[in-house]
Design an enzyme around this catalytic site. Structure first.
Site, PDB file in Angstrom:
ATOM      1  N   THR A   1      19.464 -10.525  -4.999  1.00 11.95           N
ATOM      2  CA  THR A   1      19.041 -12.288  -3.813  1.00 11.95           C
ATOM      3  C   THR A   1      20.423 -13.414  -4.252  1.00 11.95           C
ATOM      4  OG1 THR A   1      17.299 -12.346  -5.798  1.00 11.95           O
ATOM      5  CG2 THR A   1      16.991 -11.997  -3.461  1.00 11.95           C
TER       6      THR A   1
ATOM      7  N   LYS B   1      25.073  -1.560 -10.441  1.00  4.78           N
ATOM      8  CA  LYS B   1      25.594  -3.042  -9.999  1.00  4.78           C
ATOM      9  C   LYS B   1      26.780  -2.782 -10.685  1.00  4.78           C
ATOM     10  CE  LYS B   1      21.390  -5.191 -10.710  1.00  4.78           C
ATOM     11  NZ  LYS B   1      20.445  -6.446  -9.237  1.00  4.78           N
TER      12      LYS B   1
ATOM     13  N   LYS C   1      21.837 -17.023  -3.273  1.00  4.67           N
ATOM     14  CA  LYS C   1      22.362 -18.172  -4.193  1.00  4.67           C
ATOM     15  C   LYS C   1      23.630 -18.375  -3.930  1.00  4.67           C
ATOM     16  CE  LYS C   1      18.263 -16.356  -7.247  1.00  4.67           C
ATOM     17  NZ  LYS C   1      18.424 -15.396  -8.523  1.00  4.67           N
TER      18      LYS C   1
ATOM     19  N   HIS D   1      10.811  -2.074  -2.947  1.00  3.06           N
ATOM     20  CA  HIS D   1      12.101  -2.866  -3.581  1.00  3.06           C
ATOM     21  C   HIS D   1      13.429  -1.651  -3.742  1.00  3.06           C
ATOM     22  CE1 HIS D   1      10.684  -6.640  -3.277  1.00  3.06           C
ATOM     23  NE2 HIS D   1      10.352  -6.453  -3.814  1.00  3.06           N
TER      24      HIS D   1
ATOM     25  N   LYS E   1      23.136 -10.998 -13.351  1.00  2.00           N
ATOM     26  CA  LYS E   1      22.275 -10.306 -12.855  1.00  2.00           C
ATOM     27  C   LYS E   1      22.191  -8.827 -14.229  1.00  2.00           C
ATOM     28  CE  LYS E   1      25.286  -8.812  -9.672  1.00  2.00           C
ATOM     29  NZ  LYS E   1      24.267  -8.748  -7.862  1.00  2.00           N
TER      30      LYS E   1
HETATM   31  C1  LIG Z   1      18.426 -14.379  -8.832  1.00  2.75           C
HETATM   32  C2  LIG Z   1      18.234 -14.169 -10.034  1.00  2.75           C
HETATM   33  C3  LIG Z   1      18.366 -12.237 -10.523  1.00  2.75           C
HETATM   34  C4  LIG Z   1      18.495 -10.959  -8.971  1.00  2.75           C
HETATM   35  O1  LIG Z   1      19.912 -11.291  -9.460  1.00  2.75           O
HETATM   36  P1  LIG Z   1      20.940 -10.094  -8.044  1.00  2.75           P
HETATM   37  O2  LIG Z   1      21.886  -9.838  -7.928  1.00  2.75           O
HETATM   38  O3  LIG Z   1      19.756 -10.538  -7.296  1.00  2.75           O
HETATM   39  O4  LIG Z   1      20.591  -8.657  -9.244  1.00  2.75           O
HETATM   40  C5  LIG Z   1      18.236 -11.856 -12.044  1.00  2.75           C
HETATM   41  N1  LIG Z   1      17.912 -12.578 -12.782  1.00  2.75           N
HETATM   42  C6  LIG Z   1      17.630 -13.962 -12.499  1.00  2.75           C
HETATM   43  C7  LIG Z   1      17.510 -14.488 -13.549  1.00  2.75           C
HETATM   44  C8  LIG Z   1      17.749 -14.775 -11.168  1.00  2.75           C
HETATM   45  O5  LIG Z   1      17.782 -16.243 -10.844  1.00  2.75           O
END
Ligand SMILES: *Cc1c(COP(=O)(O)O)cnc(C)c1O
Length: 751
Positions: free
Chosen positions: A591, A489, A595, A297, A483
């Site tokens: 991810t 980031k 979403k 990862h 995130k």
């Molecule tokens: C999906 C999710 C993440 C991951 O977000 P990234 O933008 O991919 O880093 C982190 N925290 C929560 C609560 C999420 O639902």
């Protein structure tokens, strides 16, 4: 599942004089009674997902949806005068940190949804990820006492507990099973550590601090505890039926290691087979390689686990022996393959007295996957380049995915209803149907989609008002960066970009600017000082902008508290624009990007992780890609000097200077100066601006202004959003799980 009977039972629940918690318990238990009747027996062959994190979020609504009674339950209880949405008070089961843990949850959901027998194994932490609030703009952390709501969705399996032995203590691993509902009902089995006070510490906290030996030992105990409990269970059950015919073991089991935290499972497997069942070491390795698989990862070197052999030996002497023996065995194999000495060193299981857990995983696994095309390429060409040369067939890509059940059907009923109307309900099973339907792109459809987006934005605004006491500008562009907080980031780069826009707005340089709200949500790891300083800085920027009459109604910055799965459900549905701006080469996949895309947000992003695949599928003209690529950064890395850039660009200098010229206060902590130093002098082992914030800032601002310009044409902007939503099918975790089932787990035939 007897749906009618379940509805009947729900109707019989009296709400009289009962509080939220009581009703939560009662409704959940009625559902569980029905679930227990149907809880699937294990299949002939099963896959097992071993993960230290499962970020499940709130199970209540998702489970009622999966049972097919959510809408009826809403009306049943509304009739009794109880609004089921009040159960949104129930806190999330946050037994995970972020992306990696949420991925585990999405994969379990998809596997159950499409009928793949995948069982999850992990730790039942007493406290999940801390709860966050802001005090004067600083992050404050509180223990996450998730059990105070009870745990009605789990069943304690007293009779299946096992003793896990360390050199200095014995710990009881007690399984708690949670049903994962879909076409099949699979199981998430979380082990709780019981015994002495010391023993119980093992399942107390998620990722306890590991900056001391004591902390490291606790982490090692956690990892071994649940991995060993899982492997012992599977091996002992197997032996009951097949005796010691272990060559048959892989016919019935495929184990997936979600990053390196469960690599001790492979060591325990080798230990059991060779010591307790007298299998030859070489045969045991062969069987392990047909059983274990590893998902990488991250390529961040600081995140690659290494444990001092001496520490491991102190509490797990036999495991340390096994790993040393594995090193000897591996050396022999490498010599036979004619590997160069330097190559052998690179792949070593044990390096300078430490066990390199990723190398252990690579050696004992049959298949190794990265989580997006670019990430897999990087691990094959850089991180595991040597191993990829000697074992080319082990490596494959499986781009991450998200479950459309939680991230579309549950969090966006309105968009789902619109799809139902246009396509029928088939898309709920097979998301690919969305992209086939070009008809659904006429002007009337775009208008209907835009109407849904408006509703979701109002709902999000209402939720933020309730949670934060802040009224968002209605009808503004909602731009979200949600995130974990990490320098790679680049939330700091967004802060700078927002400041640039703010200064330009005040100077009258952006006369046609469409009103914009920037929404942030992020927790910083409690020991990560610079991440915490970025939170404080963003809150300071927000405070200044939000009280300035000159931009009132035009620009607003809101950092929500305690970003978690339930908050994410509101934000992904109600955002127009998704910020995915990691430094190219650093975000394995992401991810959150998926979403937001699935709910029709356009991406402003770098060529990193799955952003690349998102832009490829939804079209470059429907997204806003900017910034340096991996190749470009590789070229400039050695000569990069951020100080030179600010000298030539006064507008960039003006915003970075605010870290040190008193524009904003860090309350005397020195945090802002530290951020400035990291950008222009370097920090710890980093060169100046290790994450190229200054380098990419200008093109980032231009991308944001392009979004702002395009948004003025509402119809065409909605069309871009819709194109994203309709082409998100590839990012369903149904696709990812099917790929694992076919290419990794050998579950391609129906079980
Ligand atoms: C999906 C999710 C993440 C991951 O977000 P990234 O933008 O991919 O880093 C982190 N925290 C929560 C609560 C999420 O639902």
């Amino acid at each position: 599942m007897n749906r009618e009977k379940l509805l009947d039972q729900l109707k019989r629940i009296s709400t009289e004089g009962k509080g939220t918690k009581e009703l939560y318990g009662e409704i959940s238990r009625v559902c569980m009674d029905e679930i227990k009747r149907d809880w699937s027996k294990k299949s002939v062959k099963n896959a097992y997902y071993l993960s230290v994190e499962f970020l499940m979020g709130r199970m209540f609504f998702n489970n009622l949806m999966e049972l097919g009674v959510l809408n009826e339950a809403r009306s049943i209880f509304a009739e009794k005068g109880f609004d089921l949405n009040r159960l949104e008070e129930i806190e999330d089961a946050a037994l995970g940190n972020g992306g990696l843990g949420r991925l585990a949850a999405c994969y379990l959901d998809s596997a159950a949804g499409i009928g793949v027998p995948l069982q999850g194994y992990g730790i039942r932490y007493r406290y999940g990820l801390f709860r966050q609030r802001f005090e004067n703009g600083f992050q404050r952390e509180e223990a996450d006492d998730w059990l105070k709501w009870g745990d009605p969705w789990s069943v304690r399996r007293e009779s299946e507990k096992r003793e896990i032995r360390f050199a200095d203590m014995t710990v009881t691993a007690v399984p708690y099973d949670m049903p994962i509902i879909g076409k099949r009902i699979n199981t998430l089995r979380l082990f709780q550590a019981e015994g002495s006070a010391e023993a119980e510490k093992i399942s107390e906290y998620l990722y306890p601090a590991d900056d001391t030996d004591e902390g490291k030992l606790l982490r090692i105990r956690q990892e071994y505890f649940f991995s060993a409990a899982c492997v012992r269970e599977l091996v002992e059950e197997f032996v009951k039926v097949y005796g010691s015919r272990f060559f048959k073991f892989p016919e019935y089991h495929a184990l997936q290691l979600n990053d390196t935290h469960a690599v001790f499972a492979a060591a325990e497997f080798l230990r059991l087979l060779t010591q307790e069942y007298k299998v030859a070491f070489g045969d045991a390795v062969k069987i392990a390689r047909k059983t274990f698989n590893y998902t990488n990862h991250t390529i961040l070197p600081e995140a690659l686990e290494c444990w001092d052999a001496e520490l491991v030996a102190r509490i797990l002497p036999e495991i340390a022996m096994i790993l040393k023996r594995l090193q000897v065995f591996a050396s022999r194999e490498w010599k036979a393959k004619g590997c160069l000495v330097s190559d052998q060193l690179d792949m070593s299981v044990m390096k300078s007295g430490r066990f390199a857990m990723a190398n252990v995983a690579v050696f004992v696994s049959g298949r190794i996957n990265g989580v997006a095309e670019i990430h897999t390429r990087i691990i094959k060409e850089k991180l595991f380049a040597v191993a990829a040369r000697y074992y080319p067939d082990k490596f494959l890509n499986i781009t991450n995915g998200i479950t459309q059940r939680r991230w579309l059907m549950l969090c966006n009923e309105e968009l789902s209803a619109l799809y139902d109307k246009n396509f029928g309900r088939g898309w709920r099973e097979d998301l690919d149907l969305l992209s086939l339907r070009d008809a659904f792109q006429r002007d009337a459809d775009v208008a209907e989609f835009a109407a849904v987006k408006r509703i979701k934005k109002q709902q999000l605004a209402e939720y933020v008002r309730k949670r934060e006491g802040i009224a968002l500008i209605p009808d503004a562009i909602y731009i979200a960066q949600v995130k974990r907080l990490h320098e790679y980031k680049r939330q700091l780069m967004t802060a700078f970009a927002v400041l640039r826009i703010y200064y330009d707005l005040k100077a009258g340089k952006l006369p046609d600017f469409s009103p914009t709200v920037f929404l942030f949500g992020a927790k910083a790891a409690s020991g990560y000082r610079r991440a915490k300083a970025i939170i404080k800085y963003l809150n300071a920027v927000a405070e200044t902008i939000n009280v300035d009459e000159a931009v009132r109604g035009k620009l607003q910055v809101v950092f929500v508290q305690n970003y978690d799965v339930s908050y994410a459900e509101k934000i992904v549905a109600g955002s127009d624009v998704s910020l995915q701006v990691s430094t190219a080469g650093f975000e394995a996949s992401g991810t959150g990007n998926m979403k937001l895309m699935m709910n029709g947000a356009v991406t402003v992003g770098t060529m990193d992780g799955a952003n690349i695949e998102i832009a490829e599928r939804a079209g470059l003209n429907n997204n806003y890609i900017f910034g340096a690529t991996v190749t470009e950064l590789g070229r400039i890395r050695n000569d990069y000097n951020p100080s030179e850039i600010v000298q030539n660009k006064p507008a960039v200098k003006r915003v970075t200077d605010t870290l040190v010229n008193g524009t904003f206060s860090d309350g005397g902590t020195g945090g802002f100066a530290e951020l400035h130093a990291a950008l222009f002098e370097g920090a710890s082992w980093h060169k100046p601006d290790h994450y190229f914030v200054v380098y990419d800032l200008e093109s980032y601002v231009q991308a944001l202004l392009a979004v702002n310009r395009d948004y003025r044409n509402a119809e065409s902007f909605s069309r871009k959003q819709l194109m994203n939503a309709l082409h998100s099918a590839f990012f369903s975790s149904d696709r990812a799980v099917k790929t694992y089932a076919n290419l990794v787990w050998g579950l391609d035939r129906p079980q």
